[in-house]
Design a protein around this motif. Structure first.
Motif, PDB file in Angstrom:
ATOM      1  N   ILE A   4       0.862  -1.179   0.000  1.00 36.13           N
ATOM      2  CA  ILE A   4       0.000   0.000   0.000  1.00 36.13           C
ATOM      3  C   ILE A   4       0.901   1.231   0.000  1.00 36.13           C
ATOM      4  N   ALA A   5       0.677   2.149  -0.938  1.00 33.23           N
ATOM      5  CA  ALA A   5       1.427   3.411  -0.962  1.00 33.23           C
ATOM      6  C   ALA A   5       0.533   4.530  -0.451  1.00 33.23           C
ATOM      7  N   ILE A   6       1.091   5.365   0.421  1.00 33.64           N
ATOM      8  CA  ILE A   6       0.376   6.537   0.942  1.00 33.64           C
ATOM      9  C   ILE A   6       0.949   7.761   0.234  1.00 33.64           C
ATOM     10  N   ASN A  11       2.369  17.927   3.805  1.00 37.43           N
ATOM     11  CA  ASN A  11       1.721  18.398   5.039  1.00 37.43           C
ATOM     12  C   ASN A  11       0.225  18.096   5.118  1.00 37.43           C
ATOM     13  N   VAL A  12      -0.187  16.940   4.601  1.00 44.16           N
ATOM     14  CA  VAL A  12      -1.597  16.542   4.733  1.00 44.16           C
ATOM     15  C   VAL A  12      -1.772  15.424   5.763  1.00 44.16           C
ATOM     16  N   GLY A  13      -0.670  14.936   6.344  1.00 42.32           N
ATOM     17  CA  GLY A  13      -0.762  13.931   7.400  1.00 42.32           C
ATOM     18  C   GLY A  13      -0.417  12.518   6.958  1.00 42.32           C
ATOM     19  N   LYS A  14       0.365  12.393   5.880  1.00 47.51           N
ATOM     20  CA  LYS A  14       0.712  11.057   5.372  1.00 47.51           C
ATOM     21  C   LYS A  14       1.549  10.253   6.369  1.00 47.51           C
ATOM     22  N   SER A  15       2.547  10.881   6.951  1.00 45.44           N
ATOM     23  CA  SER A  15       3.423  10.168   7.887  1.00 45.44           C
ATOM     24  C   SER A  15       2.692   9.784   9.169  1.00 45.44           C
ATOM     25  N   THR A  16       1.777  10.632   9.608  1.00 43.15           N
ATOM     26  CA  THR A  16       0.979  10.292  10.791  1.00 43.15           C
ATOM     27  C   THR A  16       0.132   9.056  10.500  1.00 43.15           C
ATOM     28  N   LEU A  17      -0.464   9.007   9.310  1.00 42.72           N
ATOM     29  CA  LEU A  17      -1.252   7.839   8.915  1.00 42.72           C
ATOM     30  C   LEU A  17      -0.367   6.596   8.814  1.00 42.72           C
ATOM     31  N   PHE A  18       0.804   6.754   8.219  1.00 41.63           N
ATOM     32  CA  PHE A  18       1.760   5.642   8.112  1.00 41.63           C
ATOM     33  C   PHE A  18       2.076   5.070   9.490  1.00 41.63           C
ATOM     34  N   ASN A  19       2.367   5.951  10.432  1.00 42.45           N
ATOM     35  CA  ASN A  19       2.714   5.508  11.783  1.00 42.45           C
ATOM     36  C   ASN A  19       1.547   4.817  12.476  1.00 42.45           C
ATOM     37  N   LYS A  20       0.332   5.290  12.228  1.00 44.97           N
ATOM     38  CA  LYS A  20      -0.845   4.652  12.828  1.00 44.97           C
ATOM     39  C   LYS A  20      -1.031   3.236  12.284  1.00 44.97           C
ATOM     40  N   ILE A  21      -0.725   3.047  11.003  1.00 48.26           N
ATOM     41  CA  ILE A  21      -0.911   1.743  10.388  1.00 48.26           C
ATOM     42  C   ILE A  21       0.158   0.751  10.839  1.00 48.26           C
ATOM     43  N   VAL A  22       1.417   1.181  10.843  1.00 48.58           N
ATOM     44  CA  VAL A  22       2.506   0.230  11.142  1.00 48.58           C
ATOM     45  C   VAL A  22       2.828   0.153  12.627  1.00 48.58           C
ATOM     46  N   GLY A  23       2.345   1.129  13.421  1.00 49.36           N
ATOM     47  CA  GLY A  23       2.653   1.124  14.860  1.00 49.36           C
ATOM     48  C   GLY A  23       3.943   1.851  15.135  1.00 49.36           C
ATOM     49  N   PHE A  51       1.593  -7.220   5.140  1.00 51.74           N
ATOM     50  CA  PHE A  51       1.689  -6.375   3.957  1.00 51.74           C
ATOM     51  C   PHE A  51       2.706  -5.256   4.173  1.00 51.74           C
ATOM     52  N   GLY A  52       3.107  -4.638   3.078  1.00 55.62           N
ATOM     53  CA  GLY A  52       4.054  -3.530   3.138  1.00 55.62           C
ATOM     54  C   GLY A  52       3.342  -2.203   2.985  1.00 55.62           C
ATOM     55  N   VAL A  53       3.868  -1.180   3.654  1.00 54.50           N
ATOM     56  CA  VAL A  53       3.309   0.174   3.560  1.00 54.50           C
ATOM     57  C   VAL A  53       4.432   1.117   3.153  1.00 54.50           C
ATOM     58  N   MET A  54       4.172   1.949   2.137  1.00 51.07           N
ATOM     59  CA  MET A  54       5.164   2.921   1.672  1.00 51.07           C
ATOM     60  C   MET A  54       4.684   4.331   1.974  1.00 51.07           C
ATOM     61  N   ASP A  55       5.480   5.048   2.750  1.00 55.87           N
ATOM     62  CA  ASP A  55       5.199   6.449   3.055  1.00 55.87           C
ATOM     63  C   ASP A  55       6.044   7.291   2.106  1.00 55.87           C
ATOM     64  N   THR A  56       5.447   8.252   1.429  1.00 51.28           N
ATOM     65  CA  THR A  56       6.190   9.056   0.462  1.00 51.28           C
ATOM     66  C   THR A  56       6.266  10.499   0.899  1.00 51.28           C
ATOM     67  N   GLY A  57       7.257  11.198   0.394  1.00 46.26           N
ATOM     68  CA  GLY A  57       7.337  12.629   0.630  1.00 46.26           C
ATOM     69  C   GLY A  57       6.238  13.342  -0.128  1.00 46.26           C
ATOM     70  N   VAL A 140     -14.458   7.694  -1.090  1.00 46.52           N
ATOM     71  CA  VAL A 140     -13.996   8.851  -0.310  1.00 46.52           C
ATOM     72  C   VAL A 140     -14.256   8.583   1.166  1.00 46.52           C
ATOM     73  N   ARG A 141     -13.216   8.717   2.006  1.00 47.39           N
ATOM     74  CA  ARG A 141     -13.348   8.406   3.442  1.00 47.39           C
ATOM     75  C   ARG A 141     -12.923   9.601   4.299  1.00 47.39           C
ATOM     76  N   PRO A 142     -13.829  10.129   5.140  1.00 42.92           N
ATOM     77  CA  PRO A 142     -13.398  11.108   6.145  1.00 42.92           C
ATOM     78  C   PRO A 142     -12.650  10.381   7.259  1.00 42.92           C
ATOM     79  N   VAL A 143     -11.422  10.796   7.531  1.00 46.18           N
ATOM     80  CA  VAL A 143     -10.609  10.128   8.549  1.00 46.18           C
ATOM     81  C   VAL A 143      -9.864  11.171   9.382  1.00 46.18           C
ATOM     82  N   SER A 144      -9.330  10.697  10.492  1.00 40.47           N
ATOM     83  CA  SER A 144      -8.385  11.501  11.274  1.00 40.47           C
ATOM     84  C   SER A 144      -7.232  10.590  11.669  1.00 40.47           C
ATOM     85  N   ALA A 145      -6.101  10.767  11.008  1.00 37.85           N
ATOM     86  CA  ALA A 145      -4.934   9.944  11.334  1.00 37.85           C
ATOM     87  C   ALA A 145      -4.475  10.204  12.761  1.00 37.85           C
TER      88      ALA A 145
END
Length: 451
Positions: A4-6, A11-23, A51-57, A140-145
């Motif tokens: 899964i690639a994020i 500055n939209v919260g990608k890394s925060t979401l990545f951290n929530k998914i992988v712990g 599974f693998g998760v990719m966090d991108t800049g 479309v999903r409303p979320v809060s990472a």
């Protein structure tokens, strides 16, 4: 493996979401746009999937800054390599022109996409998220990472198309070819070693780091045992990876590690172990791959009677999490002690593919948990009911407990070490999973019933 690639603008919260998914917090999180400069990959297990998760800049296609341009390239590569995309936008500011650029790129990719409208912790604003459907994505999903809102259901949807990781008969067959990934940073001698092992100039060999551009498989036999060698491109220090071709080689190397039974982690004996080797070792450990540490160029190292011992001690200090890995000292150039690699690989694979009977493993676990009981958890005793080995390659054990969450890190390590020593898994990674049996009530429920 399913990836899964994020992706999204800065500055939209990608890394925060990545951290929530992988712990944990493996990626840097900051409010400054562009803080995540390179692609961060982690392997995780959730919802019965590995599974693998990719966090991108942050994606900025018109960036003139060289570093931002490289980050944009990495995002494109992550999209190419991923099986599923989570496209993150900031729900508090509406659609941004950069969001539209990312959407255009994703539509061209023909990959399945979930549009995660982030920072929507207020349920009364969830309807506003559907403004983003104008970007052309139906899911479309409303979320809060930050507050873990909507993450679990989003992951469930993303993983619906992921194949369950099941062990095949081929994996359990001890007579099949042993798959070996040759890894290490550039110019550690990977291609030279493959040429020595295969007895020919199988690969382009050069002193220029990065001359092996692809993962190339070589099939061979040694002493009536079949092997498949995967020579990977060097995993270059990330800050030096600047060309698109080199970035692709890094991804190829990671995929080669996942395919392998045993990875050879090459260390340049003349330079010594560095932080980069430790990172590569971490990738190997995350993949659950067996490993042999190969110190190459040992012919040019000045030595006395203590050099080998001191060198091994230094490796053990820096790779404490890989204490099970055998170490061999070789010279690919002269062929000195290269044959020892075959023996080390076979020894690791025998344990890596080993199974132990349920009665035996239960007896062992009962014995050492009675000898040293787990610490109390919130005033309650942690109990272990039974243990079973669910797979080999790597050996994986499920231990049923009344309080899986109560087994702390130190006691987990104690259990791993005891299984390793008593069951003959000294040279392979092993995994232990703690679960609560579905048909047993906890002590707390029993006491309430009695009351």
């Amino acid at each position: 493996m399913f990836y899964i690639a994020i992706v999204g603008r800065p500055n939209v919260g990608k890394s925060t979401l990545f951290n929530k998914i992988v712990g944990g917090r493996p990626a840097i999180v900051d409010n400054t746009p562009g803080v995540t400069r390179d692609r961060h990959i982690a392997i995780t297990e959730r919802l019965d999937h590995r599974f693998g998760v990719m966090d991108t800049g942050g994606f900025e296609p018109a960036a003139e800054d060289e570093l931002l341009a490289q980050t944009c390239e990495q995002t494109i590569l992550a999209i190419e390599e991923a099986d599923f995309i989570i496209f993150v936008v900031d729900g508090t500011v509406g659609i941004n022109p950069l969001d539209e650029e990312v959407a255009k790129l994703l539509r061209k990719s023909n990959k399945p996409v979930i549009l995660a409208v982030n920072k929507m912790e207020n349920p009364r604003r969830h309807d506003e998220a559907f403004e983003f459907s104008k970007l052309g994505f139906g899911d479309v999903r409303p979320v809060s990472a930050e507050h873990s809102i909507g993450i679990e259901s989003m992951l469930e949807s993303a993983l619906e198309s992921a194949p369950k990781e099941e062990q095949t008969d081929d994996d359990a067959d001890e007579t099949r070819p042993i798959r070996i990934a040759v890894t290490g940073k550039p110019n550690a001698g990977k291609s030279s070693l493959v040429n020595r092992l295969t007895g020919g100039d199988r690969m382009m060999v050069s002193n220029i780091p990065g001359t092996t551009r692809d993962a190339i498989d070589t099939h061979l036999a040694h002493d009536d045992r079949r092997f498949t060698l995967i020579d990977t491109a060097g995993i270059r220090r990330k800050s030096k990876v600047t060309q698109k071709l080199e970035k692709y080689s890094v991804i190829m190397a990671m995929k080669a590690i996942e395919r392998a039974d045993v990875a050879l982690l090459l260390i340049d004996g003349a330079e010594g172990i560095s932080v980069q080797e430790a990172k590569i070792a971490g990738l190997i450990a995350d993949a659950g791959c067996g490993v042999v540490i190969v110190v190459n160029k040992w012919d040019i190292v000045e030595k006395d009677e203590k050099t080998t011992l001191l060198y091994e001690e230094a490796i053990r200090r820096q790779l404490k999490f890989m204490a099970y890995a055998p170490i061999v000292f070789v010279s690919a150039l002269t062929g000195q002690r290269v044959d020892k690699i075959w023996n080390a690989v076979e020894e690791v694979f025998v344990q890596y593919s080993k199974r132990i009977g349920t009665a035996k493993i239960n007896s062992l676990v009962t014995d050492f948990t009675n000898r040293k009981q787990a610490p109390m958890y919130r005033g309650r005793r942690v109990k272990f009911y039974y243990t079973t080995q669910t797979r080999a390659c790597p050996p994986t054990f499920v231990i049923m407990s009344n309080l899986p969450e109560g087994v702390n890190f130190s006691y987990r390590r104690y259990m791993v070490n005891q299984i390793r020593l008593q069951a003959g898994f000294e040279k392979t990674p092993i995994r232990i999973l703690f679960k609560k049996p579905a048909d047993r009530r906890t002590d707390q429920k029993r006491s309430k019933t009695r009351g």
